[in-house]
Design a protein around this motif. Structure first.
Motif, short mmCIF file in Angstrom:
data_model
loop_
_atom_site.label_atom_id
_atom_site.label_comp_id
_atom_site.label_asym_id
_atom_site.label_seq_id
_atom_site.Cartn_x
_atom_site.Cartn_y
_atom_site.Cartn_z
N VAL A 254 -3.66 -6.97 -3.28
CA VAL A 254 -3.21 -8.16 -2.55
C VAL A 254 -3.68 -8.10 -1.10
O VAL A 254 -4.12 -9.09 -0.54
N SER A 255 -3.61 -6.91 -0.51
CA SER A 255 -4.07 -6.73 0.87
C SER A 255 -5.56 -7.01 0.99
O SER A 255 -6.02 -7.61 1.96
N HIS B 91 2.98 -11.32 -1.46
CA HIS B 91 2.66 -9.88 -1.50
C HIS B 91 3.90 -9.11 -1.96
O HIS B 91 3.81 -8.27 -2.88
N SER C 41 -0.48 -3.47 -4.46
CA SER C 41 -0.32 -3.77 -3.04
C SER C 41 -1.68 -3.78 -2.34
O SER C 41 -1.98 -4.68 -1.55
#
Length: 141
Positions: A125-126, A96, A122
């Motif tokens: 990816v989360s 991440h 971000s």
């Protein structure tokens, strides 16, 4: 030019608790302590179950499900049960951060910073991590 910067040192600010909120909030300190205690008890029970079934080197959740551990009990505490899961968590966190750093570097090279793009990466990816957790829990759409 805006950019994402990870601080090496963080500061903590404590504010006085509003007494009415403290009284009415969802969980008090005793509740939170009990949650932690019950989580450790569950993890210990599952570890013992693994040991008695000679699956100490289990690779995935399916092994646990096969010996009768409920899937809901496992998701979220894999890292307490298996060192493999803990390694996966650290690797995912590292990936991440690297995704964000790589995008930042690409933008720096081009000379145009786009913090919304970094935030989107971000979030992407989360979301992958959230989707993975839903699959592990068996509640994926």
């Amino acid at each position: 030019m805006k950019q994402v910067i990870f601080a090496e040192v963080a500061s903590l600010r404590l504010y006085p608790m509003d007494p009415s909120y403290e009284h009415e909030k969802s969980y008090n300190k005793a509740d939170i302590k009990e949650f932690g205690r019950s989580t450790l008890i569950a993890a210990t029970r599952i570890k013992n179950q693994l040991a008695t079934n000679h699956l100490a080197a289990m690779k995935n959740i399916e092994c646990l499900v096969e010996i009768g551990v409920a899937r809901e009990e496992i998701v979220g505490i894999e890292h307490l049960i298996s060192t493999n899961s803990l390694k996966d968590i650290f690797k995912a966190r590292e990936m991440h951060v690297m995704a964000i750093f790589l995008e930042q570097e690409k933008q720096r090279i081009v000379g145009r910073m786009n913090e919304k793009r970094i935030a989107a990466i971000s979030a992407q990816v989360s979301e992958k991590a959230s989707a993975s957790a839903r699959v592990r829990a068996g509640v994926a759409p």
